[in-house]
Design a protein around this motif. Structure first.
Motif, PDB file in Angstrom:
ATOM      1  N   GLN A 156       5.381   3.549   2.679  1.00  0.00           N
ATOM      2  CA  GLN A 156       4.763   3.489   2.170  1.00  0.00           C
ATOM      3  C   GLN A 156       3.815   3.421   3.963  1.00  0.00           C
ATOM      4  O   GLN A 156       3.707   3.986   4.837  1.00  0.00           O
ATOM      5  CB  GLN A 156       4.376   1.566   3.003  1.00  0.00           C
ATOM      6  N   ASP A 207       3.402   7.627  -3.222  1.00  0.00           N
ATOM      7  CA  ASP A 207       4.314   7.048  -2.220  1.00  0.00           C
ATOM      8  C   ASP A 207       4.088   8.358  -1.323  1.00  0.00           C
ATOM      9  O   ASP A 207       2.772   9.090  -0.979  1.00  0.00           O
ATOM     10  CB  ASP A 207       5.457   6.821  -2.549  1.00  0.00           C
ATOM     11  N   GLN A 225       1.239   2.288   6.540  1.00  0.00           N
ATOM     12  CA  GLN A 225       0.594   1.005   7.213  1.00  0.00           C
ATOM     13  C   GLN A 225      -0.962   0.715   7.616  1.00  0.00           C
ATOM     14  O   GLN A 225      -0.727   0.693   9.017  1.00  0.00           O
ATOM     15  CB  GLN A 225       1.400   0.598   8.267  1.00  0.00           C
TER      16      GLN A 225
END
Length: 251
Positions: free
Chosen positions: A88, A29, A90
């Motif tokens: 996340q 992550d 992006q």
């Protein structure tokens, strides 16, 4: 490696092995808690084509060594990464200097045919916040051997190793032809706040336009002319960063 340091108490870099580290996993992550809250990271000409699609590329000068290095920009101030959102990253491409964490390139001396040689080996920072035994991607298979994740990490580090060498030659070429110039970016947001970015360098386009054809041919033959144009094209992504910052403030 000249990337920005992750905020940690202390690094604990060790050579990776399948016995002591058989249960290690790496969290994939992306968030500030995993050290991703950096506003720029090292990048190399080999990845400029992918980097320039998302991030502005600039150059910085190491105050201690005087050496220049290229960086991909993620924000406008320290600890600001505008590409992070809810675990996340992006953007479809994450620069290798970020993606390789918590792995590092190490070395060890070996004897081969009676000759001492230096061999590259895979190291890992055991204190890195991505390290876990409970969650993430495993490094080793249950009955021994590397997982595909670890093999990919090793390949990535090999690309970085060669990228660092190529980057030095690229910078030398830019300096030889006086193609670097200091650059200050004044940013004004929709709410009136202003940021001034100093200490960065960019391509001197006036110098580039006046380069002799034989010098341009030298740069082209080494693949550096393409890297130069990619750097120039990447500056359009400053608008992308501004839009992200304004949306963040307005959201």
């Amino acid at each position: 490696m000249a990337t920005q340091a992750v905020s940690q108490e202390q690094n604990n870099n060790v050579m990776l092995n399948s016995v002591e580290h058989k249960d290690l996993k790496v969290i994939t992550d992306h968030a500030a808690q995993y050290g991703d809250n950096v506003w720029y990271a090292l990048t190399f000409p080999v990845e400029f084509r992918s980097v320039q699609a998302h991030y502005p590329i600039f150059f910085q000068k190491d105050p201690q060594t005087g050496r220049f290095f290229s960086v991909a920009l993620f924000g406008f101030k320290d600890r600001e990464n505008l590409f992070l959102d809810k675990g996340q990253w992006q953007a479809s491409y994450i620069p290798l200097a970020i993606k390789r964490q918590p792995f590092l390139i190490g070395s060890q001396n070996i004897i081969e045919d009676g000759v001492q040689k230096v061999q590259q080996v895979l190291h890992i920072d055991l204190n890195h916040p991505r390290i876990s035994t409970q969650q993430g991607e495993p490094l080793f298979l249950e009955f021994g051997g590397n997982t595909p994740f670890l093999d990919t990490a090793a390949d990535m580090l090999d690309v970085i190793h060669h990228g660092l060498e190529d980057s030095e030659h690229f910078i030398d070429a830019l300096l030889k032809f006086e193609l670097l110039e200091s650059f200050t970016l004044d940013v004004e947001l929709n709410n009136g706040n202003k940021h001034q970015m100093i200490g960065f360098y960019t391509i001197n386009e006036d110098k580039l336009k006046t380069l002799a054809s034989e010098n341009l041919a030298q740069l082209h033959d080494k693949g550096y002319l393409q890297a130069i144009y990619m750097t120039i094209a990447s500056q359009a992504n400053i608008r992308t960063l501004l839009d992200k910052k304004n949306n963040q403030l307005e959201g």
